[in-house]
Design a protein around this motif. Structure first.
Motif: not given
Length: 317
Positions: A182-185, A190-191
């Motif tokens: 999802w945005y912000p990509k 990072k997740w």
């Protein structure tokens, strides 16, 4: 403690690319992969968590719970007898009390179900489909004692406590999904990097907490489904990571998600060894990340309500 050693044995972990909610197709693929593992000499063959269905928030899964003596256990028994091996895996099991549980069964070469472990707590949207169990996950065989752990059970200290220095080998699997892009990509990417690392590390390091080798099966491939109480759809993939780890935490064999479905095989020396690490004095062994932590709480609330409406007391599929 005095180390307890068991003769070494060849083990296999299956990596399945499931068709969400399609029991018959998944069973056929499991059978093919288990036959491949046996052809490579494996005498322990472990199928992943939810090997009959995969897992996602998909209403089709509500009708796929099987009775204890149904297609899933029949396959485990058939494979065990065919290959003179121990064969195990977990599936959505409709019990006689009307409730569904995520039940790991282990079949012996004689075609007998030796034991069962019900996953203690459903993860996220899994709450829609089953209730948790309370057993210790310890299963006795003629040659050794094994412990079962499923997916986020590898994440919790209570799992390590129930099997630490009590079993000769850990068997189980996962159905671990990715963080959606999802945005912000830049943030979700990072997740996802952290999530993928945790999926593998939670299994690898578990051996160092309990002092026994681990045989861990998994899923791979894309997954798409609605999201509970949200207008968005989930689009991601199963993290994969069928792997075999020795008691020191060394990875003996692994299959990542890019390798696709298949089998990993290795020879392990079961036994009860002095664990390399102490169990941390905390509930979660590893950080879950912000989105998984939120989803754990949010989807658990939704899932318990959904289960009560759609699953409790229904007949088996």
């Amino acid at each position: 403690m005095t180390a307890i050693h068991v003769p070494e044995v060849k083990v296999a972990a299956i990596q399945l690319q499931p068709v969400l909610g399609d029991v018959n197709t998944n069973l056929l693929m499991c059978e093919k992969l288990a036959d491949e593992a046996a052809a490579k000499g494996a005498k322990w063959i472990i199928l992943p968590e939810f090997f009959t269905t995969g897992m996602g928030f998909d209403e089709r899964i509500a009708s796929t719970a099987l009775p204890l003596a149904g297609k899933a256990s029949t396959l485990l028994i058939t494979l065990a007898k065919r290959h003179h091996a121990f064969v195990g895996g977990s599936f959505l099991c409709r019990d006689s009390d009307g409730h569904v549980r995520n039940a790991f069964l282990l079949a012996s070469p004689e075609g007998v179900i030796l034991g069962r472990h019900d996953k203690d707590l459903p993860t996220m949207w899994e709450n829609c489909y089953y209730v948790g169990g309370e057993d210790d996950g310890i299963i006795h065989t003629p040659d050794m004692t094994v412990g079962s752990a499923l997916c986020w059970e590898f994440m919790r200290s209570q799992t390590a406590h129930r099997v630490r220095e009590k079993v000769d080998m850990i068997i189980g699997g996962s159905c671990w999904w990715s963080v959606p892009s999802w945005y912000p990509k830049s943030l979700t990417s990072k997740w996802e990097t952290e999530n993928a690392k945790t999926a593998l590390e939670s299994v690898r390091s578990f051996a160092t907490l309990v002092g026994s080798p681990v045989v861990h099966a998994s899923h791979c491939g894309p997954i798409e489904c609605p999201l509970p109480w949200m207008p968005l759809r989930y689009r991601g993939y199963y993290e994969a990571g069928a792997m075999i780890v020795d008691q020191e935490g060394s990875v003996l064999a692994i299959r990542n998600r890019h390798d696709g479905p298949g089998v990993v095989v290795a020879t392990v020396e079961p036994g009860r060894h002095q664990p390399k690490r102490d169990i941390p004095d905390q509930y979660w062994l590893y950080k879950r990340g912000q989105l998984p932590a939120f989803s754990w709480m949010f989807q658990r609330l939704h899932g318990k309500r959904w289960y009560a409406k759609h699953m409790a007391g229904e007949k088996s599929g």
